[in-house]
Design a protein around this motif. Structure first.
Motif, PDB file in Angstrom:
ATOM      1  N   UNK A  77      13.602   5.001  13.259  1.00 12.94           N
ATOM      2  CA  UNK A  77      13.950   3.734  12.619  1.00 12.94           C
ATOM      3  C   UNK A  77      12.846   3.321  11.666  1.00 12.94           C
ATOM      4  N   UNK A  78      13.239   2.567  10.639  1.00 17.22           N
ATOM      5  CA  UNK A  78      12.276   2.018   9.681  1.00 17.22           C
ATOM      6  C   UNK A  78      12.238   0.508   9.858  1.00 17.22           C
ATOM      7  N   UNK A  79      11.031  -0.034   9.864  1.00 15.01           N
ATOM      8  CA  UNK A  79      10.823  -1.479   9.946  1.00 15.01           C
ATOM      9  C   UNK A  79      10.078  -1.908   8.682  1.00 15.01           C
TER      10      UNK A  79
ATOM     11  N   UNK B  14       0.830  -1.206   0.000  1.00 15.55           N
ATOM     12  CA  UNK B  14       0.000   0.000   0.000  1.00 15.55           C
ATOM     13  C   UNK B  14       0.870   1.265   0.000  1.00 15.55           C
ATOM     14  N   UNK B  15       2.192   1.073  -0.038  1.00 19.33           N
ATOM     15  CA  UNK B  15       3.156   2.169  -0.077  1.00 19.33           C
ATOM     16  C   UNK B  15       2.855   3.200   1.008  1.00 19.33           C
ATOM     17  N   UNK B  16       2.810   2.718   2.268  1.00 18.87           N
ATOM     18  CA  UNK B  16       2.432   3.605   3.367  1.00 18.87           C
ATOM     19  C   UNK B  16       3.194   3.258   4.646  1.00 18.87           C
TER      20      UNK B  16
ATOM     21  N   UNK C 142      13.576   6.186   4.387  1.00 23.70           N
ATOM     22  CA  UNK C 142      13.635   7.353   5.266  1.00 23.70           C
ATOM     23  C   UNK C 142      13.384   8.626   4.454  1.00 23.70           C
ATOM     24  N   UNK C 143      13.905   8.666   3.247  1.00 24.82           N
ATOM     25  CA  UNK C 143      13.667   9.816   2.369  1.00 24.82           C
ATOM     26  C   UNK C 143      12.171   9.962   2.080  1.00 24.82           C
ATOM     27  N   UNK C 144      11.495   8.841   1.842  1.00 23.17           N
ATOM     28  CA  UNK C 144      10.042   8.864   1.610  1.00 23.17           C
ATOM     29  C   UNK C 144       9.298   9.330   2.864  1.00 23.17           C
ATOM     30  N   UNK C 145       9.765   8.872   4.020  1.00 19.20           N
ATOM     31  CA  UNK C 145       9.137   9.282   5.277  1.00 19.20           C
ATOM     32  C   UNK C 145       9.330  10.786   5.502  1.00 19.20           C
ATOM     33  N   UNK C 146      10.523  11.293   5.195  1.00 20.07           N
ATOM     34  CA  UNK C 146      10.774  12.737   5.305  1.00 20.07           C
ATOM     35  C   UNK C 146       9.776  13.514   4.446  1.00 20.07           C
ATOM     36  N   UNK C 147       9.559  13.043   3.226  1.00 26.94           N
ATOM     37  CA  UNK C 147       8.625  13.721   2.316  1.00 26.94           C
ATOM     38  C   UNK C 147       7.200  13.706   2.886  1.00 26.94           C
TER      39      UNK C 147
ATOM     40  N   UNK D  47       6.251  18.873   9.369  1.00 27.66           N
ATOM     41  CA  UNK D  47       6.867  18.168  10.496  1.00 27.66           C
ATOM     42  C   UNK D  47       8.171  17.535  10.033  1.00 27.66           C
ATOM     43  N   UNK D  48       9.019  17.213  10.999  1.00 26.07           N
ATOM     44  CA  UNK D  48      10.304  16.573  10.712  1.00 26.07           C
ATOM     45  C   UNK D  48      10.364  15.204  11.381  1.00 26.07           C
ATOM     46  N   UNK D  49      11.100  14.296  10.736  1.00 26.52           N
ATOM     47  CA  UNK D  49      11.336  12.963  11.297  1.00 26.52           C
ATOM     48  C   UNK D  49      12.355  13.108  12.426  1.00 26.52           C
ATOM     49  N   UNK D  50      12.137  12.408  13.516  1.00 26.35           N
ATOM     50  CA  UNK D  50      13.090  12.432  14.630  1.00 26.35           C
ATOM     51  C   UNK D  50      14.449  11.926  14.170  1.00 26.35           C
TER      52      UNK D  50
END
Length: 127
Positions: free
Chosen positions: A115-117, A44-46, A96-101, A108-111
């Motif tokens: 971590x990514x699972x 689901x790319x989420x 992580x780059x996708x999460x930042x976007x 908002x900013x990523x801490x």
């Protein structure tokens, strides 16, 4: 204490709900920078944070800013289906780059210690 998820299908449902809550600009948006453990579902790319997606039938209202919830419990449960990526790995950096976007869309900013699972079995799961 809320009831923990018992199936990967419940986790996927919660990730979908989390992303709908973001799109609807619910209170969860104000908490995005607080989450450390992020889970990625490729089909689901989420993304979804453990403390939200690890409890049954979650939504922003039920999440209640994390009151009476602990990431320790959800982390234990989610380990059944997910594995934490090494921060240095190419896949972790890509996600992580996708999460930042995603978080940037909500100002908002990523801490820095996030971590990514990912699913242990990759994208072979279908729902």
């Amino acid at each position: 204490m809320e009831e923990l998820v018992t199936s990967l299908e419940e986790v996927v449902k919660n990730v979908i709900q989390f992303n709908e809550d973001l799109e609807n600009h619910t209170d969860i948006v104000t908490q995005l920078s607080m989450f450390i453990h992020w889970y990625y579902i490729p089909t689901i790319n989420a993304f979804g944070p453990s403390k939200y997606i690890g409890y049954k039938n979650m939504n922003t209202e039920k999440y209640d800013r994390g009151k009476r919830k602990t990431g320790v419990d959800t982390e234990k449960e989610l380990k059944e289906w997910f594995v934490k990526l090494s921060v240095e790995s190419e896949k972790a950096q890509e996600l992580m780059e996708e999460l930042y976007k995603l978080l940037e869309k909500h100002d908002k900013k990523v801490r820095s210690n996030a971590n990514i699972h990912i699913l242990k079995k990759g994208i072979k799961h279908s729902f």
